[in-house]
Design a protein around this motif. Structure first.
Motif, PDB file in Angstrom:
ATOM      1  N   SER A   2       0.826  -1.206   0.000  1.00 20.33           N
ATOM      2  CA  SER A   2       0.000   0.000   0.000  1.00 20.33           C
ATOM      3  C   SER A   2       0.861   1.258   0.000  1.00 20.33           C
ATOM      4  CB  SER A   2      -0.925  -0.007   1.208  1.00 20.33           C
ATOM      5  OG  SER A   2      -0.180   0.090   2.395  1.00 20.33           O
ATOM      6  N   GLU A  15      -6.292   0.765   3.301  1.00 22.31           N
ATOM      7  CA  GLU A  15      -5.014   0.958   2.611  1.00 22.31           C
ATOM      8  C   GLU A  15      -5.247   1.640   1.277  1.00 22.31           C
ATOM      9  OE1 GLU A  15      -3.546  -3.003   2.088  1.00 22.31           O
ATOM     10  OE2 GLU A  15      -2.781  -3.116   4.122  1.00 22.31           O
ATOM     11  N   THR A  17      -4.129   1.960  -2.319  1.00 23.89           N
ATOM     12  CA  THR A  17      -3.342   1.124  -3.223  1.00 23.89           C
ATOM     13  C   THR A  17      -3.017   1.808  -4.541  1.00 23.89           C
ATOM     14  OG1 THR A  17      -5.343   0.080  -4.095  1.00 23.89           O
ATOM     15  CG2 THR A  17      -4.230  -1.017  -2.241  1.00 23.89           C
ATOM     16  N   GLU A  18      -3.784   2.830  -4.907  1.00 23.43           N
ATOM     17  CA  GLU A  18      -3.496   3.605  -6.113  1.00 23.43           C
ATOM     18  C   GLU A  18      -3.981   5.016  -5.897  1.00 23.43           C
ATOM     19  OE1 GLU A  18      -4.403   3.692 -10.907  1.00 23.43           O
ATOM     20  OE2 GLU A  18      -4.492   1.790  -9.841  1.00 23.43           O
TER      21      GLU A  18
END
Length: 143
Positions: A2, A15, A17-18
């Motif tokens: 993450s 989290e 993640t992008e």
């Protein structure tokens, strides 16, 4: 892996993640920041997120606006969004308790605006972002 973790007001840890960031008014050639321009920018950013991440639900955190004391023109008063438009994909543990936590996660794509180029993190992330109702908005999926 993450990019960061955020602790929501509910206590759930999510989290990032992008993350996609852009200038809110980048490419604006004419006019001025006002409600019609902002409405188009916000809806366009949400639509882009829905197309880019079709397998996750998309949630828009309603942006705050500033109203500088400037003369209104044909499209109404000046209304300024925060300078950075963000689209982030988040994941967390599965929502449904009957799902096996080892092979299931929940996910949500979020669109929001912020004033700085900071990656939101921890309990210091903006309150509007930390107030996301994850259990209502995110969707479980199998890994």
């Amino acid at each position: 892996m993450s990019l960061s973790r955020i602790v929501l007001s509910s206590g759930r840890s999510i989290e990032l993640t992008e993350l996609r960031m852009s200038s809110t008014y980048g490419g604006m050639l004419e006019g001025y920041p006002c409600k019609p321009v902002n409405d188009m920018r916000v809806s366009g950013l949400k639509r882009q997120a829905e197309l880019a991440f079709p397998s996750t639900p998309v949630h828009l955190v309603p942006p705050s606006c500033e109203y500088p004391d400037r003369t209104a023109s044909a499209f109404g008063p000046v209304e300024v969004l925060p300078s950075v438009a963000c689209t982030g994909t988040f994941r967390s543990a599965a929502i449904a308790p009957e799902l096996a936590q080892v092979v299931h996660r929940s996910a949500l794509t979020v669109v929001w605006f912020q004033t700085a180029l900071d990656v939101p993190s921890g309990e210091d992330a903006d309150l509007a972002l930390r107030s996301i109702r994850w259990e209502e908005l995110a969707r479980d999926h199998e890994l």
